[in-house]
Design a protein around this motif. Structure first.
Motif, PDB file in Angstrom:
ATOM      1  N   GLN A 221       0.849  -1.182   0.000  1.00  0.00           N
ATOM      2  CA  GLN A 221       0.000   0.000   0.000  1.00  0.00           C
ATOM      3  C   GLN A 221       0.884   1.230   0.000  1.00  0.00           C
ATOM      4  O   GLN A 221       1.635   1.476   0.953  1.00  0.00           O
ATOM      5  N   ALA A 222       0.783   1.979  -1.082  1.00  0.00           N
ATOM      6  CA  ALA A 222       1.523   3.231  -1.195  1.00  0.00           C
ATOM      7  C   ALA A 222       0.701   4.365  -0.590  1.00  0.00           C
ATOM      8  O   ALA A 222      -0.530   4.270  -0.520  1.00  0.00           O
ATOM      9  N   PRO A 223       1.347   5.438  -0.174  1.00  0.00           N
ATOM     10  CA  PRO A 223       0.613   6.581   0.402  1.00  0.00           C
ATOM     11  C   PRO A 223      -0.462   7.079  -0.550  1.00  0.00           C
ATOM     12  O   PRO A 223      -0.192   7.327  -1.731  1.00  0.00           O
ATOM     13  N   GLY A 224      -1.696   7.182  -0.043  1.00  0.00           N
ATOM     14  CA  GLY A 224      -2.781   7.688  -0.853  1.00  0.00           C
ATOM     15  C   GLY A 224      -3.350   6.712  -1.857  1.00  0.00           C
ATOM     16  O   GLY A 224      -4.189   7.086  -2.683  1.00  0.00           O
ATOM     17  N   HIS A 225      -2.896   5.472  -1.799  1.00  0.00           N
ATOM     18  CA  HIS A 225      -3.369   4.456  -2.736  1.00  0.00           C
ATOM     19  C   HIS A 225      -3.982   3.287  -1.981  1.00  0.00           C
ATOM     20  O   HIS A 225      -3.733   3.095  -0.777  1.00  0.00           O
ATOM     21  N   GLN A 226      -4.768   2.491  -2.702  1.00  0.00           N
ATOM     22  CA  GLN A 226      -5.326   1.290  -2.106  1.00  0.00           C
ATOM     23  C   GLN A 226      -4.285   0.186  -2.077  1.00  0.00           C
ATOM     24  O   GLN A 226      -3.296   0.217  -2.823  1.00  0.00           O
ATOM     25  N   ARG A 227      -4.528  -0.794  -1.225  1.00  0.00           N
ATOM     26  CA  ARG A 227      -3.639  -1.941  -1.197  1.00  0.00           C
ATOM     27  C   ARG A 227      -3.748  -2.688  -2.518  1.00  0.00           C
ATOM     28  O   ARG A 227      -4.823  -2.783  -3.108  1.00  0.00           O
TER      29      ARG A 227
ATOM     30  N   LEU B 139      10.506 -12.025  -0.456  1.00  0.00           N
ATOM     31  CA  LEU B 139      10.244 -11.254  -1.672  1.00  0.00           C
ATOM     32  C   LEU B 139      11.536 -10.558  -2.039  1.00  0.00           C
ATOM     33  O   LEU B 139      11.939  -9.592  -1.374  1.00  0.00           O
ATOM     34  N   GLY B 140      12.180 -11.058  -3.062  1.00  0.00           N
ATOM     35  CA  GLY B 140      13.366 -10.412  -3.572  1.00  0.00           C
ATOM     36  C   GLY B 140      12.962  -9.313  -4.539  1.00  0.00           C
ATOM     37  O   GLY B 140      12.163  -9.563  -5.444  1.00  0.00           O
ATOM     38  N   MET B 141      13.489  -8.134  -4.335  1.00  0.00           N
ATOM     39  CA  MET B 141      13.112  -6.992  -5.163  1.00  0.00           C
ATOM     40  C   MET B 141      14.368  -6.370  -5.753  1.00  0.00           C
ATOM     41  O   MET B 141      15.304  -6.030  -5.009  1.00  0.00           O
ATOM     42  N   SER B 142      14.382  -6.211  -7.040  1.00  0.00           N
ATOM     43  CA  SER B 142      15.516  -5.578  -7.708  1.00  0.00           C
ATOM     44  C   SER B 142      15.018  -4.473  -8.617  1.00  0.00           C
ATOM     45  O   SER B 142      13.821  -4.386  -8.906  1.00  0.00           O
ATOM     46  N   ASP B 143      15.958  -3.637  -9.065  1.00  0.00           N
ATOM     47  CA  ASP B 143      15.621  -2.485  -9.921  1.00  0.00           C
ATOM     48  C   ASP B 143      14.444  -1.710  -9.316  1.00  0.00           C
ATOM     49  O   ASP B 143      13.473  -1.359 -10.006  1.00  0.00           O
ATOM     50  N   LEU B 144      14.539  -1.430  -8.040  1.00  0.00           N
ATOM     51  CA  LEU B 144      13.465  -0.715  -7.356  1.00  0.00           C
ATOM     52  C   LEU B 144      13.346   0.712  -7.888  1.00  0.00           C
ATOM     53  O   LEU B 144      14.360   1.350  -8.215  1.00  0.00           O
ATOM     54  N   GLN B 145      12.115   1.171  -7.956  1.00  0.00           N
ATOM     55  CA  GLN B 145      11.818   2.501  -8.460  1.00  0.00           C
ATOM     56  C   GLN B 145      11.012   3.276  -7.409  1.00  0.00           C
ATOM     57  O   GLN B 145      10.388   2.680  -6.534  1.00  0.00           O
ATOM     58  N   PRO B 146      11.018   4.603  -7.485  1.00  0.00           N
ATOM     59  CA  PRO B 146      10.272   5.386  -6.490  1.00  0.00           C
ATOM     60  C   PRO B 146       8.812   4.964  -6.366  1.00  0.00           C
ATOM     61  O   PRO B 146       8.236   5.028  -5.261  1.00  0.00           O
ATOM     62  N   GLU B 147       8.219   4.510  -7.456  1.00  0.00           N
ATOM     63  CA  GLU B 147       6.824   4.089  -7.390  1.00  0.00           C
ATOM     64  C   GLU B 147       6.617   2.783  -6.629  1.00  0.00           C
ATOM     65  O   GLU B 147       5.483   2.378  -6.374  1.00  0.00           O
ATOM     66  N   ASP B 148       7.717   2.115  -6.274  1.00  0.00           N
ATOM     67  CA  ASP B 148       7.629   0.909  -5.442  1.00  0.00           C
ATOM     68  C   ASP B 148       7.563   1.261  -3.953  1.00  0.00           C
ATOM     69  O   ASP B 148       7.403   0.368  -3.114  1.00  0.00           O
ATOM     70  N   THR B 149       7.720   2.529  -3.634  1.00  0.00           N
ATOM     71  CA  THR B 149       7.630   2.961  -2.241  1.00  0.00           C
ATOM     72  C   THR B 149       6.258   2.629  -1.682  1.00  0.00           C
ATOM     73  O   THR B 149       5.231   3.023  -2.251  1.00  0.00           O
ATOM     74  N   ALA B 150       6.248   1.878  -0.578  1.00  0.00           N
ATOM     75  CA  ALA B 150       4.979   1.422   0.001  1.00  0.00           C
ATOM     76  C   ALA B 150       5.268   0.650   1.278  1.00  0.00           C
ATOM     77  O   ALA B 150       6.419   0.299   1.559  1.00  0.00           O
TER      78      ALA B 150
ATOM     79  N   THR C 118       5.990  -3.824   6.501  1.00  0.00           N
ATOM     80  CA  THR C 118       7.344  -3.284   6.563  1.00  0.00           C
ATOM     81  C   THR C 118       7.486  -2.241   5.461  1.00  0.00           C
ATOM     82  O   THR C 118       7.050  -2.445   4.329  1.00  0.00           O
ATOM     83  N   LEU C 119       8.084  -1.112   5.809  1.00  0.00           N
ATOM     84  CA  LEU C 119       8.143   0.022   4.892  1.00  0.00           C
ATOM     85  C   LEU C 119       9.346  -0.072   3.963  1.00  0.00           C
ATOM     86  O   LEU C 119      10.482  -0.283   4.408  1.00  0.00           O
ATOM     87  N   VAL C 120       9.079   0.121   2.691  1.00  0.00           N
ATOM     88  CA  VAL C 120      10.123   0.216   1.672  1.00  0.00           C
ATOM     89  C   VAL C 120      10.054   1.611   1.075  1.00  0.00           C
ATOM     90  O   VAL C 120       9.003   2.027   0.593  1.00  0.00           O
ATOM     91  N   THR C 121      11.169   2.315   1.110  1.00  0.00           N
ATOM     92  CA  THR C 121      11.233   3.663   0.563  1.00  0.00           C
ATOM     93  C   THR C 121      12.318   3.696  -0.504  1.00  0.00           C
ATOM     94  O   THR C 121      13.472   3.344  -0.231  1.00  0.00           O
ATOM     95  N   VAL C 122      11.944   4.127  -1.703  1.00  0.00           N
ATOM     96  CA  VAL C 122      12.884   4.194  -2.818  1.00  0.00           C
ATOM     97  C   VAL C 122      13.016   5.652  -3.249  1.00  0.00           C
ATOM     98  O   VAL C 122      12.031   6.282  -3.620  1.00  0.00           O
ATOM     99  N   SER C 123      14.218   6.163  -3.201  1.00  0.00           N
ATOM    100  CA  SER C 123      14.454   7.555  -3.569  1.00  0.00           C
ATOM    101  C   SER C 123      15.061   7.634  -4.968  1.00  0.00           C
ATOM    102  O   SER C 123      15.787   6.737  -5.395  1.00  0.00           O
ATOM    103  N   SER C 124      14.776   8.729  -5.641  1.00  0.00           N
ATOM    104  CA  SER C 124      15.276   8.887  -7.014  1.00  0.00           C
ATOM    105  C   SER C 124      16.638   9.553  -7.030  1.00  0.00           C
ATOM    106  O   SER C 124      17.131  10.030  -6.013  1.00  0.00           O
TER     107      SER C 124
END
Length: 111
Positions: free
Chosen positions: A39-45, A80-91, A105-111
């Motif tokens: 669930q990203a900020p302001g978005h549905q799960r 969950l292995g995550m690669s090539d993370l992008q800011p839109e994956d922040t959630a 658990t919070l994942v934050t991806v900065s540009s």
């Protein structure tokens, strides 16, 4: 009802990688299906990926080729292995099984 505890979130730069873990209070071999939602900020799960007791996996289109779901029944843990993370994956990423959800658990991806 199974208890689920996530770990492994954090902050990374775009293009980076993380691996999330979800430890279950009972054998993951007995859990017919497990999954990750986010669930990203302001978005549905939204559903990210699932894995069945037989090891069959399914992914949302927006993570195909970048994320990998897996589990280790001996450790009662799903990953969950995550690669090539992008800011839109922040959630906040949640581990799920049936009607059980972890605390996230919070994942934050900065540009």
């Amino acid at each position: 009802q199974v208890q689920l505890v996530e770990s492994g979130g954090g902050s990374v730069q775009a293009g980076g990688s993380l691996r999330l873990s979800c430890t279950a209070s009972q054998s993951t071999y007995r859990l017919y299906i497990m999954g990750w939602h986010r669930q990203a900020p302001g978005h549905q799960r939204e559903l990210v990926a699932t894995i069945t007791v037989h090891g069959t996996t399914n992914y949302a289109d927006f993570v195909k080729g970048r994320f990998t779901i897996s589990k280790d029944n001996a450790k009662n843990t799903m990953y969950l292995g995550m690669s090539d993370l992008q800011p839109e994956d922040t959630a906040v990423y949640y581990c799920t099984s049936g009607t059980s959800w972890g605390q996230g658990t919070l994942v934050t991806v900065s540009s």
